[in-house]
Enzyme design. Structure first.
Site, PDB file in Angstrom:
ATOM      1  N   ASN A 186       0.871  -1.179   0.000  1.00 13.19           N
ATOM      2  CA  ASN A 186       0.000   0.000   0.000  1.00 13.19           C
ATOM      3  C   ASN A 186       0.908   1.229   0.000  1.00 13.19           C
ATOM      4  O   ASN A 186       1.504   1.553   1.025  1.00 13.19           O
ATOM      5  CB  ASN A 186      -0.899  -0.043   1.251  1.00 13.19           C
ATOM      6  CG  ASN A 186      -1.751   1.194   1.398  1.00 13.19           C
ATOM      7  OD1 ASN A 186      -1.826   2.026   0.492  1.00 13.19           O
ATOM      8  ND2 ASN A 186      -2.395   1.341   2.549  1.00 13.19           N
ATOM      9  N   TRP A 187       0.995   1.869  -1.146  1.00 13.41           N
ATOM     10  CA  TRP A 187       1.912   3.011  -1.261  1.00 13.41           C
ATOM     11  C   TRP A 187       1.324   4.287  -0.654  1.00 13.41           C
ATOM     12  O   TRP A 187       2.021   5.297  -0.552  1.00 13.41           O
ATOM     13  CB  TRP A 187       2.270   3.249  -2.739  1.00 13.41           C
ATOM     14  CG  TRP A 187       3.193   2.196  -3.305  1.00 13.41           C
ATOM     15  CD1 TRP A 187       3.691   1.103  -2.659  1.00 13.41           C
ATOM     16  CD2 TRP A 187       3.742   2.157  -4.639  1.00 13.41           C
ATOM     17  NE1 TRP A 187       4.508   0.389  -3.506  1.00 13.41           N
ATOM     18  CE2 TRP A 187       4.556   1.008  -4.721  1.00 13.41           C
ATOM     19  CE3 TRP A 187       3.620   2.974  -5.767  1.00 13.41           C
ATOM     20  CZ2 TRP A 187       5.249   0.655  -5.890  1.00 13.41           C
ATOM     21  CZ3 TRP A 187       4.305   2.629  -6.936  1.00 13.41           C
ATOM     22  CH2 TRP A 187       5.115   1.482  -6.981  1.00 13.41           C
ATOM     23  N   LYS A 188       0.062   4.254  -0.314  1.00 21.31           N
ATOM     24  CA  LYS A 188      -0.622   5.428   0.262  1.00 21.31           C
ATOM     25  C   LYS A 188      -0.428   6.657  -0.652  1.00 21.31           C
ATOM     26  O   LYS A 188      -0.272   6.487  -1.853  1.00 21.31           O
ATOM     27  CB  LYS A 188      -0.140   5.665   1.692  1.00 21.31           C
ATOM     28  CG  LYS A 188      -0.238   4.377   2.530  1.00 21.31           C
ATOM     29  CD  LYS A 188      -0.115   4.588   4.001  1.00 21.31           C
ATOM     30  CE  LYS A 188      -0.254   3.231   4.700  1.00 21.31           C
ATOM     31  NZ  LYS A 188      -0.238   3.318   6.143  1.00 21.31           N
ATOM     32  N   HIS A 214      -9.762   1.069   4.909  1.00 22.46           N
ATOM     33  CA  HIS A 214      -8.454   1.254   5.562  1.00 22.46           C
ATOM     34  C   HIS A 214      -8.646   2.206   6.752  1.00 22.46           C
ATOM     35  O   HIS A 214      -9.426   3.156   6.680  1.00 22.46           O
ATOM     36  CB  HIS A 214      -7.434   1.825   4.569  1.00 22.46           C
ATOM     37  CG  HIS A 214      -6.044   1.817   5.131  1.00 22.46           C
ATOM     38  ND1 HIS A 214      -5.620   2.772   6.028  1.00 22.46           N
ATOM     39  CD2 HIS A 214      -5.010   0.962   4.972  1.00 22.46           C
ATOM     40  CE1 HIS A 214      -4.369   2.492   6.390  1.00 22.46           C
ATOM     41  NE2 HIS A 214      -3.976   1.399   5.762  1.00 22.46           N
ATOM     42  N   GLU A 233      -6.997   4.587   7.846  1.00 23.05           N
ATOM     43  CA  GLU A 233      -6.760   6.013   7.575  1.00 23.05           C
ATOM     44  C   GLU A 233      -7.999   6.640   6.935  1.00 23.05           C
ATOM     45  O   GLU A 233      -8.278   7.824   7.132  1.00 23.05           O
ATOM     46  CB  GLU A 233      -5.510   6.169   6.690  1.00 23.05           C
ATOM     47  CG  GLU A 233      -4.244   5.963   7.512  1.00 23.05           C
ATOM     48  CD  GLU A 233      -3.042   5.432   6.769  1.00 23.05           C
ATOM     49  OE1 GLU A 233      -3.034   5.477   5.522  1.00 23.05           O
ATOM     50  OE2 GLU A 233      -2.106   4.950   7.438  1.00 23.05           O
ATOM     51  N   GLU A 267      -5.543  -4.999  10.599  1.00 24.40           N
ATOM     52  CA  GLU A 267      -4.518  -3.970  10.767  1.00 24.40           C
ATOM     53  C   GLU A 267      -4.786  -3.196  12.058  1.00 24.40           C
ATOM     54  O   GLU A 267      -5.578  -2.236  12.061  1.00 24.40           O
ATOM     55  CB  GLU A 267      -4.563  -2.991   9.589  1.00 24.40           C
ATOM     56  CG  GLU A 267      -4.241  -3.632   8.259  1.00 24.40           C
ATOM     57  CD  GLU A 267      -3.669  -2.590   7.294  1.00 24.40           C
ATOM     58  OE1 GLU A 267      -2.537  -2.773   6.861  1.00 24.40           O
ATOM     59  OE2 GLU A 267      -4.363  -1.598   7.009  1.00 24.40           O
ATOM     60  N   GLY A 297       2.290   2.291  10.696  1.00 27.03           N
ATOM     61  CA  GLY A 297       3.219   3.399  10.535  1.00 27.03           C
ATOM     62  C   GLY A 297       3.939   3.791  11.815  1.00 27.03           C
ATOM     63  O   GLY A 297       4.570   4.839  11.883  1.00 27.03           O
ATOM     64  N   SER A 311       3.260  -2.144  10.276  1.00 25.95           N
ATOM     65  CA  SER A 311       4.719  -2.174  10.466  1.00 25.95           C
ATOM     66  C   SER A 311       5.359  -3.513  10.081  1.00 25.95           C
ATOM     67  O   SER A 311       6.287  -3.984  10.733  1.00 25.95           O
ATOM     68  CB  SER A 311       5.086  -1.794  11.907  1.00 25.95           C
ATOM     69  OG  SER A 311       4.671  -0.460  12.171  1.00 25.95           O
ATOM     70  N   GLY A 327       2.748  -1.270   4.257  1.00 26.24           N
ATOM     71  CA  GLY A 327       2.734   0.150   3.909  1.00 26.24           C
ATOM     72  C   GLY A 327       4.140   0.649   3.626  1.00 26.24           C
ATOM     73  O   GLY A 327       4.700   0.421   2.552  1.00 26.24           O
ATOM     74  N   GLY A 328       4.739   1.297   4.626  1.00 25.76           N
ATOM     75  CA  GLY A 328       6.046   1.948   4.460  1.00 25.76           C
ATOM     76  C   GLY A 328       7.093   1.077   3.775  1.00 25.76           C
ATOM     77  O   GLY A 328       7.799   1.536   2.865  1.00 25.76           O
TER      78      GLY A 328
HETATM   79  P1  PGA Z   1       2.673   0.293   7.598  1.00 23.40           P
HETATM   80  O1  PGA Z   1       1.212   0.482   6.957  1.00 23.40           O
HETATM   81  O2  PGA Z   1       3.222  -1.007   7.047  1.00 23.40           O
HETATM   82  O3  PGA Z   1       3.460   1.489   7.153  1.00 23.40           O
HETATM   83  O4  PGA Z   1       2.503   0.220   9.075  1.00 23.40           O
HETATM   84  C1  PGA Z   1       0.336  -0.587   6.776  1.00 23.40           C
HETATM   85  C2  PGA Z   1      -0.967  -0.105   6.174  1.00 23.40           C
HETATM   86  O5  PGA Z   1      -1.422   0.978   6.529  1.00 23.40           O
HETATM   87  O6  PGA Z   1      -1.578  -0.790   5.327  1.00 23.40           O
END
Ligand code: PGA
Length: 263
Positions: free
Chosen positions: A12-14, A105, A107, A177, A183, A222, A243-244
């Protein structure tokens, strides 16, 4: 006994990236794939979710380099088409080559106020467009500390199950999640994650054991190359939503390979 479920690794590149970064990511990933040290993972499904403006560019690079990664989007409109300025429909995503789409998600739930009901609307819009929805569920730290994790994630799942029955979750993916792990660098321990994954599978199994057995439940929060194996060794963890760490091609490929070496 080997699992009936394939692993899934999703990036997930956000809201990150650019044309130049996309190009670099693709060529780094391709170089690693070609190098002698790294092999092409074939027993797992991999997809990445860039922002809308880069979907077509990512698809172009994946096709041109013959990289075994599919395309996903980070969100979609609950509507099929019409006067919805700024929204992107499931059929547009399918048209541009997406196979997957994230819904709910944390967010989006937290920053855009998406309710369980709206997330369910999006989930079914994705299915109608022929996309595989990844339903994201998870609790905040305060909810965990107050022992609300199970009631929270089951309510998030029930928004789907109560609307169209357990069949709705067939050909879908659940991503657990925990919000406190996203993050933050604080990954859930494999045991903490396994407990919630098992709970989710049992919740579905109350209605259909066969659907629960085949349901991929992936973990996000993470995830990095160094903790993938310990998480994915858990019996109910079927992959990772990254994500990251997915922004760096070498790290993402190492995660994919770690997954591929387990199942
Ligand atoms: P993260 O994000 O790996 O940076 O914690 C995961 C996500 O939000 O899907």
């Amino acid at each position: 006994m080997p699992s009936k479920r394939k692993y899934i690794v999703a990036g997930n590149w956000k809201m990150q990236g650019s044309r130049a970064q996309t190009q670099k990511w693709m060529s780094d990933f391709n170089d690693d794939l070609k190098s002698k040290l790294l092999t092409k993972p074939s027993n797992i499904d991999i997809f990445i979710c860039p922002s809308y403006p880069y979907l077509d560019l990512v698809r172009h690079h994946l096709n041109a380099l013959d990289i075994p990664i599919q395309l996903g989007a980070q969100d979609l409109s609950p509507y099929a088409s019409g006067a919805y300025t700024g929204q992107v429909s499931g059929s547009m995503l399918a048209d541009i080559g997406c196979s997957y789409v994230l819904v709910g998600h944390s967010e989006r739930r937290q920053l855009c106020g998406e309710s369980n009901d709206l997330v369910a609307d999006k989930f079914f819009a994705a299915k109608r467009a022929g996309l595989t929805p990844i339903l994201c569920v998870g609790e905040t730290l305060a909810e965990r500390q107050n022992n609300h994790t199970e009631s929270l994630v089951s309510a998030q799942l029930n928004a789907i199950l109560l609307r169209e029955g357990v069949q709705a979750i067939q050909n879908a993916i659940i991503a657990y999640e925990p919000v406190w792990a996203i993050g933050t660098g604080k990954t859930a321990t494999p045991q903490e994650a396994q407990e919630v994954h098992r709970f989710l599978r049992q919740w579905v199994a109350q209605q259909s054991e066969s659907i629960a057995d085949l349901l991929p439940i992936i973990y996000g929060g993470s995830v990095k190359a160094s903790n993938t194996a310990s998480l994915l060794e858990m019996p109910d963890i079927d992959g990772a939503l990254v994500g990251g760490a997915s922004l760096e091609a070498h790290e993402f490929l190492t995660i994919c390979q770690s997954a591929s070496s387990i199942r």
